[in-house]
Design a protein around this motif. Structure first.
Motif, PDB file in Angstrom:
ATOM      1  N   GLU A 107      12.355  11.211  29.548  1.00 33.83           N
ATOM      2  CA  GLU A 107      12.449  12.182  30.723  1.00 33.83           C
ATOM      3  C   GLU A 107      11.112  12.850  31.093  1.00 33.83           C
ATOM      4  O   GLU A 107      10.941  13.082  32.247  1.00 33.83           O
ATOM      5  CB  GLU A 107      13.677  13.548  30.565  1.00 33.83           C
ATOM      6  CG  GLU A 107      15.001  12.809  30.106  1.00 33.83           C
ATOM      7  CD  GLU A 107      15.626  12.332  31.433  1.00 33.83           C
ATOM      8  OE1 GLU A 107      15.103  12.360  32.484  1.00 33.83           O
ATOM      9  OE2 GLU A 107      16.303  11.259  31.175  1.00 33.83           O
TER      10      GLU A 107
ATOM     11  N   LYS B 283       9.404  10.260  33.205  1.00 33.57           N
ATOM     12  CA  LYS B 283       9.645  10.242  34.625  1.00 33.57           C
ATOM     13  C   LYS B 283       9.127  11.413  35.384  1.00 33.57           C
ATOM     14  O   LYS B 283       8.700  11.216  36.336  1.00 33.57           O
ATOM     15  CB  LYS B 283      11.393  10.418  34.548  1.00 33.57           C
ATOM     16  CG  LYS B 283      12.327   9.504  34.262  1.00 33.57           C
ATOM     17  CD  LYS B 283      13.755   9.779  34.315  1.00 33.57           C
ATOM     18  CE  LYS B 283      14.509   8.591  33.621  1.00 33.57           C
ATOM     19  NZ  LYS B 283      15.926   8.979  33.957  1.00 33.57           N
TER      20      LYS B 283
ATOM     21  N   GLN C 251      17.569  14.324  38.261  1.00 35.59           N
ATOM     22  CA  GLN C 251      16.921  14.273  36.445  1.00 35.59           C
ATOM     23  C   GLN C 251      17.780  15.478  36.049  1.00 35.59           C
ATOM     24  O   GLN C 251      18.346  14.985  35.011  1.00 35.59           O
ATOM     25  CB  GLN C 251      15.462  14.327  36.696  1.00 35.59           C
ATOM     26  CG  GLN C 251      15.027  14.144  35.063  1.00 35.59           C
ATOM     27  CD  GLN C 251      13.581  14.149  34.972  1.00 35.59           C
ATOM     28  OE1 GLN C 251      12.661  14.430  35.794  1.00 35.59           O
ATOM     29  NE2 GLN C 251      13.197  13.980  33.656  1.00 35.59           N
TER      30      GLN C 251
ATOM     31  N   ALA D 224      21.628  14.944  36.210  1.00 36.63           N
ATOM     32  CA  ALA D 224      22.071  13.785  35.364  1.00 36.63           C
ATOM     33  C   ALA D 224      22.163  14.226  33.944  1.00 36.63           C
ATOM     34  O   ALA D 224      22.768  13.717  33.277  1.00 36.63           O
ATOM     35  CB  ALA D 224      21.167  12.537  35.733  1.00 36.63           C
TER      36      ALA D 224
ATOM     37  N   ARG E  78      27.000  10.824  36.591  1.00 40.50           N
ATOM     38  CA  ARG E  78      25.792  10.599  36.113  1.00 40.50           C
ATOM     39  C   ARG E  78      25.217   9.443  36.945  1.00 40.50           C
ATOM     40  O   ARG E  78      24.091   9.206  37.436  1.00 40.50           O
ATOM     41  CB  ARG E  78      25.620  10.427  34.524  1.00 40.50           C
ATOM     42  CG  ARG E  78      24.197  10.352  34.051  1.00 40.50           C
ATOM     43  CD  ARG E  78      24.172  10.208  32.641  1.00 40.50           C
ATOM     44  NE  ARG E  78      25.051  11.378  31.854  1.00 40.50           N
ATOM     45  CZ  ARG E  78      26.292  11.230  31.203  1.00 40.50           C
ATOM     46  NH1 ARG E  78      26.948  10.109  31.238  1.00 40.50           N
ATOM     47  NH2 ARG E  78      26.644  12.384  30.607  1.00 40.50           N
TER      48      ARG E  78
ATOM     49  N   GLN F 213      21.895   9.261  39.195  1.00 40.93           N
ATOM     50  CA  GLN F 213      20.688   8.173  38.891  1.00 40.93           C
ATOM     51  C   GLN F 213      20.677   7.308  39.781  1.00 40.93           C
ATOM     52  O   GLN F 213      19.578   6.993  40.463  1.00 40.93           O
ATOM     53  CB  GLN F 213      21.120   7.355  37.534  1.00 40.93           C
ATOM     54  CG  GLN F 213      21.143   8.208  36.476  1.00 40.93           C
ATOM     55  CD  GLN F 213      21.783   7.613  35.254  1.00 40.93           C
ATOM     56  OE1 GLN F 213      22.357   6.833  35.327  1.00 40.93           O
ATOM     57  NE2 GLN F 213      21.435   8.253  34.027  1.00 40.93           N
TER      58      GLN F 213
ATOM     59  N   HIS G 149      17.439   6.796  42.186  1.00 39.24           N
ATOM     60  CA  HIS G 149      16.588   5.493  42.521  1.00 39.24           C
ATOM     61  C   HIS G 149      16.277   5.229  43.965  1.00 39.24           C
ATOM     62  O   HIS G 149      14.987   5.053  44.229  1.00 39.24           O
ATOM     63  CB  HIS G 149      17.256   4.177  42.327  1.00 39.24           C
ATOM     64  CG  HIS G 149      16.853   2.969  42.416  1.00 39.24           C
ATOM     65  ND1 HIS G 149      15.749   2.618  41.598  1.00 39.24           N
ATOM     66  CD2 HIS G 149      17.180   2.117  43.158  1.00 39.24           C
ATOM     67  CE1 HIS G 149      15.604   1.312  42.164  1.00 39.24           C
ATOM     68  NE2 HIS G 149      16.198   1.006  43.194  1.00 39.24           N
TER      69      HIS G 149
END
Length: 205
Positions: free
Chosen positions: A7, A10, A62, A65, A74, A78, A82
């Motif tokens: 995470e 990310k 983020q 989720a 979730r 996601q 994307h």
């Protein structure tokens, strides 16, 4: 610990690394217009706002989720994240073409949006999805207003914004179908106020 590292990675990629798009850029077939300096500056300001919005979206999804309970919720978050990554790539490239830069406040917006996303997820999936749907509706309206503000001849920026608007509407519909509930009006108003602060600042810096 592994999940924390993933995470955190990310977050770093979203704020600092160039984004990549799997889909072709919506403006790929459009030619660059001969914009005046004022039109180019205004278009860059709007695209900087849009890029900043996508940074916030990544952080929101983020956080949501991370705290979502249902696997379908979730997965929806996601998938939306994307596509928002692709939006990051499109707006970032357009900013470069316009000779401008990303907002220097992006790290601040990311942290704040991540906290909001985590909070939304903690109150339950139906509210989590409702927050996603309302966020996308407000972003869609925001993008529609940009289409009316962008120079008519700036076909490249307009193509990007239009495809983003289509994607956001799809995300909102998916969230509603998965059980997202209507948010209370005071919360919607607060979201709009927060968005106003972000857009005003990121347009300039």
């Amino acid at each position: 610990m592994d999940r924390f590292i993933v995470e955190f990675d990310k977050a770093l990629r979203t704020v600092f690394a160039p984004a990549r798009s799997v889909r072709p850029h919506p403006d790929a077939q459009q030619t660059e217009a001969d914009l005046t300096a004022a039109d180019k500056q205004h278009a860059a300001g709007l695209m900087r706002v849009n890029h900043c919005g996508e940074v916030c979206a990544q952080a929101l999804y983020q956080g949501q989720a991370l705290t979502a309970r249902d696997p379908a919720t979730r997965a929806a978050l996601q998938e939306a994240a994307h596509e928002e990554t692709e939006h990051l790539a499109w707006t970032e490239q357009r900013l470069q073409e316009l000779g401008s830069h990303k907002s220097v406040l992006n790290p601040l917006w990311y942290v704040g949006s991540l906290a909001i996303g985590v909070s939304a997820g903690l109150v339950g999936d139906k509210w989590n999805l409702g927050f996603l749907a309302e966020t996308e509706r407000q972003v869609g309206a925001h993008l529609q207003s940009h289409l009316s503000q962008l120079p008519d001849q700036d076909a490249k920026s307009r193509a990007i914004v239009e495809q983003m608007r289509i994607d956001e509407a799809s995300h909102a519909e998916t969230a509603t179908q998965l059980g997202g509930v209507e948010l209370p009006k005071p919360l919607k108003d607060l979201m709009q106020l927060s968005s106003k602060v972000m857009t005003t600042l990121s347009y300039r810096i």
